[in-house]
Scaffold this motif. Structure first.
Motif, PDB file in Angstrom:
ATOM      1  N   TYR A 222       1.024  -1.279  -0.028  1.00 29.56           N
ATOM      2  CA  TYR A 222      -0.048   0.011  -0.086  1.00 29.56           C
ATOM      3  C   TYR A 222       0.915   1.314  -0.045  1.00 29.56           C
ATOM      4  O   TYR A 222       0.509   2.194  -0.517  1.00 29.56           O
ATOM      5  CB  TYR A 222      -0.906  -0.090   1.095  1.00 29.56           C
ATOM      6  CG  TYR A 222      -2.188  -1.015   1.125  1.00 29.56           C
ATOM      7  CD1 TYR A 222      -3.258  -0.815   0.155  1.00 29.56           C
ATOM      8  CD2 TYR A 222      -2.104  -2.169   1.728  1.00 29.56           C
ATOM      9  CE1 TYR A 222      -4.228  -1.469   0.011  1.00 29.56           C
ATOM     10  CE2 TYR A 222      -3.100  -2.888   1.614  1.00 29.56           C
ATOM     11  CZ  TYR A 222      -4.350  -2.732   0.707  1.00 29.56           C
ATOM     12  OH  TYR A 222      -5.232  -3.431   0.499  1.00 29.56           O
ATOM     13  N   ARG A 223       1.959   1.178   0.574  1.00 28.80           N
ATOM     14  CA  ARG A 223       3.066   2.297   0.583  1.00 28.80           C
ATOM     15  C   ARG A 223       3.481   2.432  -0.801  1.00 28.80           C
ATOM     16  O   ARG A 223       3.614   3.464  -1.326  1.00 28.80           O
ATOM     17  CB  ARG A 223       4.136   2.176   1.595  1.00 28.80           C
ATOM     18  CG  ARG A 223       3.596   2.228   3.051  1.00 28.80           C
ATOM     19  CD  ARG A 223       4.713   2.184   4.225  1.00 28.80           C
ATOM     20  NE  ARG A 223       4.995   0.843   4.224  1.00 28.80           N
ATOM     21  CZ  ARG A 223       4.702   0.172   5.526  1.00 28.80           C
ATOM     22  NH1 ARG A 223       3.498   0.748   6.192  1.00 28.80           N
ATOM     23  NH2 ARG A 223       5.188  -1.075   5.629  1.00 28.80           N
ATOM     24  N   VAL A 224       3.680   1.417  -1.396  1.00 35.38           N
ATOM     25  CA  VAL A 224       4.211   1.618  -2.937  1.00 35.38           C
ATOM     26  C   VAL A 224       3.106   2.061  -3.760  1.00 35.38           C
ATOM     27  O   VAL A 224       3.467   2.774  -4.642  1.00 35.38           O
ATOM     28  CB  VAL A 224       4.576   0.024  -3.262  1.00 35.38           C
ATOM     29  CG1 VAL A 224       4.843   0.203  -4.915  1.00 35.38           C
ATOM     30  CG2 VAL A 224       5.973  -0.608  -2.473  1.00 35.38           C
ATOM     31  N   LEU A 225       1.828   1.677  -3.448  1.00 29.18           N
ATOM     32  CA  LEU A 225       0.884   2.322  -4.395  1.00 29.18           C
ATOM     33  C   LEU A 225       0.769   3.757  -4.064  1.00 29.18           C
ATOM     34  O   LEU A 225       0.766   4.594  -5.007  1.00 29.18           O
ATOM     35  CB  LEU A 225      -0.390   1.553  -3.855  1.00 29.18           C
ATOM     36  CG  LEU A 225      -1.805   2.139  -4.386  1.00 29.18           C
ATOM     37  CD1 LEU A 225      -1.752   2.164  -5.626  1.00 29.18           C
ATOM     38  CD2 LEU A 225      -3.023   1.348  -3.856  1.00 29.18           C
ATOM     39  N   TYR A 226       0.830   4.209  -2.946  1.00 26.07           N
ATOM     40  CA  TYR A 226       1.037   5.621  -2.636  1.00 26.07           C
ATOM     41  C   TYR A 226       1.910   6.429  -3.552  1.00 26.07           C
ATOM     42  O   TYR A 226       1.636   7.423  -4.020  1.00 26.07           O
ATOM     43  CB  TYR A 226       0.975   6.130  -1.118  1.00 26.07           C
ATOM     44  CG  TYR A 226       1.316   7.258  -0.952  1.00 26.07           C
ATOM     45  CD1 TYR A 226       0.183   8.453  -1.154  1.00 26.07           C
ATOM     46  CD2 TYR A 226       2.491   7.839  -0.420  1.00 26.07           C
ATOM     47  CE1 TYR A 226       0.470   9.833  -0.857  1.00 26.07           C
ATOM     48  CE2 TYR A 226       2.696   9.198  -0.259  1.00 26.07           C
ATOM     49  CZ  TYR A 226       1.962  10.224  -0.527  1.00 26.07           C
ATOM     50  OH  TYR A 226       2.008  11.549  -0.191  1.00 26.07           O
ATOM     51  N   THR A 227       3.166   5.860  -3.355  1.00 24.45           N
ATOM     52  CA  THR A 227       4.329   6.580  -4.180  1.00 24.45           C
ATOM     53  C   THR A 227       4.186   6.588  -5.425  1.00 24.45           C
ATOM     54  O   THR A 227       4.414   7.559  -6.104  1.00 24.45           O
ATOM     55  CB  THR A 227       5.720   5.846  -3.725  1.00 24.45           C
ATOM     56  OG1 THR A 227       5.827   4.251  -4.370  1.00 24.45           O
ATOM     57  CG2 THR A 227       5.933   5.953  -2.219  1.00 24.45           C
ATOM     58  N   ARG A 228       3.511   5.698  -6.107  1.00 24.08           N
ATOM     59  CA  ARG A 228       3.214   5.557  -7.478  1.00 24.08           C
ATOM     60  C   ARG A 228       2.099   6.748  -7.743  1.00 24.08           C
ATOM     61  O   ARG A 228       2.070   7.353  -8.878  1.00 24.08           O
ATOM     62  CB  ARG A 228       2.816   4.082  -8.006  1.00 24.08           C
ATOM     63  CG  ARG A 228       3.994   3.253  -7.748  1.00 24.08           C
ATOM     64  CD  ARG A 228       3.686   1.891  -8.377  1.00 24.08           C
ATOM     65  NE  ARG A 228       4.763   1.184  -8.362  1.00 24.08           N
ATOM     66  CZ  ARG A 228       5.144  -0.123  -8.866  1.00 24.08           C
ATOM     67  NH1 ARG A 228       4.090  -0.726  -9.707  1.00 24.08           N
ATOM     68  NH2 ARG A 228       6.008  -0.769  -8.694  1.00 24.08           N
ATOM     69  N   ILE A 229       1.064   6.830  -7.142  1.00 27.35           N
ATOM     70  CA  ILE A 229       0.226   7.857  -7.063  1.00 27.35           C
ATOM     71  C   ILE A 229       0.886   9.229  -6.910  1.00 27.35           C
ATOM     72  O   ILE A 229       0.532   9.892  -7.938  1.00 27.35           O
ATOM     73  CB  ILE A 229      -1.034   7.886  -6.077  1.00 27.35           C
ATOM     74  CG1 ILE A 229      -1.862   6.520  -6.176  1.00 27.35           C
ATOM     75  CG2 ILE A 229      -1.799   9.093  -6.071  1.00 27.35           C
ATOM     76  CD1 ILE A 229      -2.746   6.141  -5.088  1.00 27.35           C
ATOM     77  N   GLU A 230       1.760   9.390  -6.175  1.00 26.46           N
ATOM     78  CA  GLU A 230       2.420  10.565  -6.116  1.00 26.46           C
ATOM     79  C   GLU A 230       3.114  10.870  -7.228  1.00 26.46           C
ATOM     80  O   GLU A 230       3.327  12.081  -7.674  1.00 26.46           O
ATOM     81  CB  GLU A 230       3.395  10.660  -4.761  1.00 26.46           C
ATOM     82  CG  GLU A 230       2.828  10.864  -3.463  1.00 26.46           C
ATOM     83  CD  GLU A 230       2.293  12.230  -3.123  1.00 26.46           C
ATOM     84  OE1 GLU A 230       3.202  13.008  -2.696  1.00 26.46           O
ATOM     85  OE2 GLU A 230       1.323  12.823  -3.732  1.00 26.46           O
ATOM     86  N   ASN A 231       3.737   9.799  -7.855  1.00 23.34           N
ATOM     87  CA  ASN A 231       4.754  10.043  -9.029  1.00 23.34           C
ATOM     88  C   ASN A 231       3.777  10.614 -10.173  1.00 23.34           C
ATOM     89  O   ASN A 231       3.925  11.456 -11.312  1.00 23.34           O
ATOM     90  CB  ASN A 231       5.263   8.725  -9.441  1.00 23.34           C
ATOM     91  CG  ASN A 231       6.675   8.342  -8.510  1.00 23.34           C
ATOM     92  OD1 ASN A 231       7.101   9.357  -8.009  1.00 23.34           O
ATOM     93  ND2 ASN A 231       6.738   7.315  -8.358  1.00 23.34           N
ATOM     94  N   LEU A 232       2.578   9.894 -10.413  1.00 26.64           N
ATOM     95  CA  LEU A 232       1.632  10.222 -11.361  1.00 26.64           C
ATOM     96  C   LEU A 232       1.122  11.817 -11.104  1.00 26.64           C
ATOM     97  O   LEU A 232       0.946  12.443 -12.069  1.00 26.64           O
ATOM     98  CB  LEU A 232       0.435   9.369 -11.369  1.00 26.64           C
ATOM     99  CG  LEU A 232       0.679   8.026 -11.889  1.00 26.64           C
ATOM    100  CD1 LEU A 232      -0.623   7.260 -11.857  1.00 26.64           C
ATOM    101  CD2 LEU A 232       0.969   7.996 -13.402  1.00 26.64           C
TER     102      LEU A 232
END
Length: 238
Positions: free
Chosen positions: A31-41
């Motif tokens: 879930y933390r990885v998911l958040y970082t990918r949202i931030e990158n987008l």
């Protein structure tokens, strides 16, 4: 808006709240990885109000929304509001030890410019001071009339000034049309798909029925039982 300290939401024991109960687990890390990918987008196209949905019910969208909200707030210091927007199948009450007397559905029935002014507070501090829930007070089998674009837009515009992220646990796309109205007023949509369960054709059909700018589709989150594989999270547009 109402004050946040109506009551402190003490989570009941739930296998869905893995980011809370097992913060050091591999699943919580995903879930933390998911958040970082949202931030990158978001570096390319800032998106603050996100709807989390699925093609049909039972694919893990609520689990994804709640756990994502927990890691955003607790691990990354984001001020997060998590809204229960699935009025036909509300589940947030199962996480709380206190009854919900006045919720998101009630706010939608009120004047959007004065929502909540004459009623008790509806916001629930949950798990972490940075995470706030806006639950549903009563199940509604006919939610469509409540999702009036003017009211929904006015309410979200007020709320997003107070939070870094507003996450909507939205209804599934099929078979109802409720998400089409929600899609018009959010900045982005995450699509949850149950691995080995949901046919690709059904996912494509659901996405094709969304009457909105396709650029709002940020990507997919593949869930598998109690696991989330965020490596399957892809931005639809770069």
């Amino acid at each position: 808006m109402p004050h946040k300290d109506w009551f402190k939401g003490v989570p009941r024991q739930s296998t869905q709240l893995v980011a809370f109960s097992q913060p050091g687990s591999l699943i919580a890390e995903q879930y933390r990885v998911l958040y970082t990918r949202i931030e990158n987008l978001n570096k390319q196209t800032p998106r603050k109000v996100l709807a989390i949905t699925s093609a049909i019910k039972g694919e893990g969208k609520t689990t994804t929304a709640v756990n994502l909200g927990i890691v955003m707030a607790r691990d990354f210091g984001q001020r997060v509001l998590l809204i229960e927007a699935d009025l036909k199948q509300p589940t947030f009450h199962t996480f709380l030890d206190e009854p919900v007397h006045f919720g998101f559905d009630d706010l939608l029935r009120e004047d959007p410019q004065g929502a909540g002014a004459a009623h008790p507070p509806v916001l629930v501090s949950f798990v972490h001071d940075n995470l706030t829930l806006l639950p549903v007070s009563e199940k509604s089998n006919d939610a469509w009339p409540l999702f009036r674009l003017d009211r929904l837009s006015a309410l979200l515009n007020r709320l997003k000034t107070e939070y870094d992220y507003v996450l909507l646990d939205a209804p599934p796309v099929l078979p109802m049309a409720d998400l089409n109205r929600i899609a018009h007023v959010v900045d982005g949509i995450l699509f949850v798909v149950a691995a080995g369960h949901t046919p690709v054709s059904l996912v494509k059909r659901a996405i094709s029925t969304l009457e909105m700018d396709q650029n709002k589709l940020m990507g997919t989150v593949l869930t598998q039982g109690e696991h989330i594989q965020s490596k399957y999270f892809h931005g639809y547009h770069s």
